[in-house]
Design an enzyme around this catalytic site. Sequence first.
Site, PDB file in Angstrom:
ATOM      1  N   SER A 171       0.841  -1.300   0.170  1.00 49.42           N
ATOM      2  CA  SER A 171      -0.040  -0.064   0.131  1.00 49.42           C
ATOM      3  C   SER A 171       0.845   1.165  -0.055  1.00 49.42           C
ATOM      4  O   SER A 171       2.107   1.198   0.543  1.00 49.42           O
ATOM      5  CB  SER A 171      -0.981   0.010   1.248  1.00 49.42           C
ATOM      6  OG  SER A 171      -1.437   1.216   1.467  1.00 49.42           O
ATOM      7  N   TYR A 198      -0.847  -0.189  10.775  1.00 48.04           N
ATOM      8  CA  TYR A 198      -1.144  -0.720   9.376  1.00 48.04           C
ATOM      9  C   TYR A 198       0.143  -0.344   8.395  1.00 48.04           C
ATOM     10  O   TYR A 198       0.400  -1.207   7.816  1.00 48.04           O
ATOM     11  CB  TYR A 198      -2.345   0.065   8.789  1.00 48.04           C
ATOM     12  CG  TYR A 198      -2.813  -0.271   7.382  1.00 48.04           C
ATOM     13  CD1 TYR A 198      -3.054  -1.579   6.981  1.00 48.04           C
ATOM     14  CD2 TYR A 198      -2.676   0.728   6.585  1.00 48.04           C
ATOM     15  CE1 TYR A 198      -3.362  -1.993   5.716  1.00 48.04           C
ATOM     16  CE2 TYR A 198      -2.902   0.352   5.209  1.00 48.04           C
ATOM     17  CZ  TYR A 198      -3.402  -0.738   4.713  1.00 48.04           C
ATOM     18  OH  TYR A 198      -3.694  -0.869   3.380  1.00 48.04           O
TER      19      TYR A 198
END
Length: 297
Positions: free
Chosen positions: A142, A168
Amino acid sequence: MHPWRQVPPQHGRTVVVTGAGGGLGLETARALAGAGARVVMAVRSVERGERAAADLRDLPGQVEVRLLDVADLGSVRAFARRLVDDGVRPDVLVNNAGVMATPFGRSPDGVELQLATNHLGHFVLANLLLPHLRDRVVVVSSNAHRAGRLELDDLDWTRRGYSPMGAYAQSKLCNLLFLAELQRRLTVAGSTLRATGAHPGSTHTAITSQTGNRVATAVGAFGHRLVGMPAWQGALPVLFAATMDVPGNSYLGPHRLGGMQGWPVPVGRSQAAGDPALARALWERSEELSGVGFGAA
């Protein structure tokens, strides 16, 4: 346009896609089955996976649903063992399953949940399947990796105050460090396998619904609706990483708006993600946490 029109024919190839019950994983499975591949949909809920697979049964390829919870290393080992015992030799493993910005939690193995799901389970799965793979491992990261700060002596956030987005981002940085170190080890071993990576940019899926915070969930959902691509388009970098003749350690993502939208192109990564010493150190720590080494050594 059907997304499988964007990828070359996949007849005769077998692909394992984790997290294939919805979102990017489902669109990746749909496109590959549409291009003729045999797709193993690895899902945490077989019931949900079968419902998703029902829409894929009329495509040119074959689909099958198998149970896998990547956050649980026992489940990962059982999945890999059953696959091998059944004589399945995948051409491609797509490590797609993930969670985002969840409240603090631990996996069944005692590992911080986002690290366990997004990195460690896939680390173990890839190494267990390496002796049986024919082509490549695809790692899904990501843009959030750029904000990641890797603390190898505090991966479970016991000394730092837990940050859902920080955890994350750390897990997504781990994805790219794993990608680089896996390719380095494959090259040193003289293997013809390769490791490639991709990120989907801003894609409208349900991943932001897991935050446990109504405000954060609403903001994330609004942002993805505002600038996010449909899931089939967000899956294209993953599909290209899985099917195109790109070099090992390639990293693909959307081409515009800082990687949030567009079509697949090679993209950059953070300085930390390109640190070979950090990649080796994470690999060694991952081996310690899982008891699994390179090629399940």
